[in-house]
Design a protein around this motif. Structure first.
Motif, PDB file in Angstrom:
ATOM      1  N   LEU A   1       0.805  -1.209   0.000  1.00 30.68           N
ATOM      2  CA  LEU A   1       0.000   0.000   0.000  1.00 30.68           C
ATOM      3  C   LEU A   1       0.847   1.272   0.000  1.00 30.68           C
ATOM      4  N   GLY A   2       2.146   1.100  -0.225  1.00 34.28           N
ATOM      5  CA  GLY A   2       3.005   2.242  -0.445  1.00 34.28           C
ATOM      6  C   GLY A   2       3.391   3.020   0.788  1.00 34.28           C
ATOM      7  N   VAL A   3       3.380   2.379   1.956  1.00 31.08           N
ATOM      8  CA  VAL A   3       3.785   3.066   3.188  1.00 31.08           C
ATOM      9  C   VAL A   3       5.287   2.866   3.379  1.00 31.08           C
ATOM     10  N   PRO A   4       6.043   3.951   3.522  1.00 31.25           N
ATOM     11  CA  PRO A   4       7.507   3.841   3.612  1.00 31.25           C
ATOM     12  C   PRO A   4       7.986   3.411   4.991  1.00 31.25           C
ATOM     13  N   GLN A   5       7.561   2.247   5.402  1.00 34.28           N
ATOM     14  CA  GLN A   5       8.001   1.694   6.687  1.00 34.28           C
ATOM     15  C   GLN A   5       8.261   0.213   6.471  1.00 34.28           C
ATOM     16  N   ARG A   6       9.407  -0.275   6.892  1.00 31.69           N
ATOM     17  CA  ARG A   6       9.807  -1.642   6.580  1.00 31.69           C
ATOM     18  C   ARG A   6       9.899  -2.538   7.815  1.00 31.69           C
TER      19      ARG A   6
END
Length: 440
Positions: A425-430
């Motif tokens: 969903l394109g959230v910049p958290q890994r």
């Protein structure tokens, strides 16, 4: 040429208005700018929580690889190519870690947070931010409702529900902060008012009561606007609007019938006897499908029962409480009844997938732009096992290769799957909770 290029100017969040009614419209071809390439719709995530674990010998597919559906999942056969069964996942936060009994409270509190809930019956509750709310922080602002929290069964706002654990853990799976659960909506009628009426008006109890008394359809209130709209769109959009208006009227009729037969939310005593339960999941699923189709929200959680739910399913020939049966002691008669409940829940999920497959957006089924997670936060309810959980993904929104059964090494964190959601969903958290990487 100008006539060819001329298009009806409709925004993506177009509303049908009339007589005080506001009805969100589904995506239409008329909303696409002239000569623009068809754009794929946004991604959605629906999380469906099944309480008390599963009968695992009837859940788990016989082999890995190409998916052969187990007895519990057989009702989903028509969607087999859009299913992914995941085995081996663990929510370590649901385990006792020295806190003793209370696995069902931890089942609810840890399901989407992967955190270990603080054992307390007071106001100092603590779990973690749930994955749906983390996503809502990043993508929820694009819609009228950043997220929806739904449930079949009401629950106490305070008090203790399981072995010293506050009821907040048992009754909620969505957590905005580590100490603030998101209360769920358990009234289909109230949900309908929120989605398809003025939210401010829907929050006004007196206005809602007046609307109930008049029983006027939102489509009747906006009749003239609907006629004008139908006369201005093309044949494909007319067909889509006709299907959508029919679905809205059907839901209104079902809500009216429910109102005539009793209160919108049956008291817990009635729920334990199965009263009003047969139709409720399908009604919530229909409303959720319409909410996705009209882009009112892109994130939703739905509890088919509270953690530790003791609802009885008399219409299935199972009058005993679900939680009581989950402590089956390997008695075949109890296991068989647990299997009936599990399979019925899968049938309700199948109806939701049917609806998403039938709704079109940008020339493709809505199911292709949706990730559906269906899971329990316990495996075998009798053992209160928090490992090797029953986990199913459905839909095409993840872009993963579906139609398979994948087995991961034991103790693989469920949080790894949630990292995959963040990525998709394109959230910049890994990372998330106790994750060790991405899963898919």
């Amino acid at each position: 040429m100008a006539q060819v290029l001329r298009r009806l100017a409709l925004s993506r969040r177009a509303l049908l208005r009339g007589g005080g009614a506001l009805l969100a419209l589904p995506w239409l071809e008329s909303m696409r700018p002239a000569l623009a390439a068809p754009a794929r719709g946004p991604l959605r995530l629906a999380v469906v929580f099944a309480p008390n674990g599963q009968r695992m010998d009837a859940w788990t597919p016989a082999s890995e690889g190409a998916l052969a559906l187990s007895p519990t999942l057989e009702p989903l056969e028509r969607h087999r190519k859009r299913l992914l069964v995941l085995s081996g996942l663990t929510i370590d936060g649901g385990r006792a870690h020295g806190d003793g009994p209370g696995d069902h409270a931890r089942e609810g509190g840890s399901f989407l947070t992967c955190a270990h809930p603080r054992k307390t019956g007071g106001a100092d509750i603590k779990a973690g931010v749930s994955i749906d709310q983390l996503l809502a922080q990043h993508v929820g602002g694009a819609t009228a409702f950043p997220s929806l929290e739904l449930g079949i069964e009401p629950g106490a706002a305070g008090g203790v529900c399981d072995s010293g654990y506050a009821c907040a853990y048992s009754n909620n799976i969505s957590w905005r902060t580590e100490s603030q659960p998101m209360p769920k909506e358990t009234s289909p009628r109230a949900l309908f008012a929120r989605l398809f009426g003025d939210p401010d008006e829907a929050a006004d109890a007196q206005a809602l009561e007046r609307a109930r008394a008049s029983r006027r359809s939102v489509l009747d209130l906006a009749r003239e606007e609907a006629k004008r709209l139908l006369s201005r769109v093309g044949p494909a959009d007319r067909r889509k609007l006709d299907e959508y208006f029919t679905a809205v009227r059907e839901v209104e009729g079902r809500l009216a019938r429910e109102q005539a037969s009793g209160p919108a939310v049956a008291p817990p005593e009635a729920l334990k006897a199965g009263v009003g339960l047969r139709e409720r999941p399908a009604l919530f699923f229909e409303l959720l499908a319409l909410a996705f189709a009209t882009d009112r929200t892109r994130l939703a959680t739905f509890m088919l029962g509270n953690a530790g739910s003791n609802i009885g399913y008399g219409f299935l020939g199972v009058p005993e409480g679900h939680h009581d049966l989950s402590h089956h002691g390997n008695e075949e008669a109890k296991l068989e009844k647990i299997g009936r409940i599990n399979r019925w829940h899968a049938e309700q999920l199948g109806g939701f997938l049917d609806r998403l497959a039938a709704l079109q957006e940008g020339g493709e089924p809505l199911l292709e732009r949706t990730i559906v997670l269906y899971a329990s936060a316990l495996a075998d309810g009798n053992a209160h096992a928090h490992h090797d959980l029953p986990v199913l993904l459905a839909g095409g929104g993840g872009g993963w290769t579906m139609g398979r059964h994948l087995r991961f090494p034991r103790e693989t964190p469920m949080a790894n799957l949630y990292v995959s959601f963040l990525e998709r969903l394109g959230v910049p958290q890994r990372s998330f909770a106790d994750s060790t990487g991405t899963l898919l």
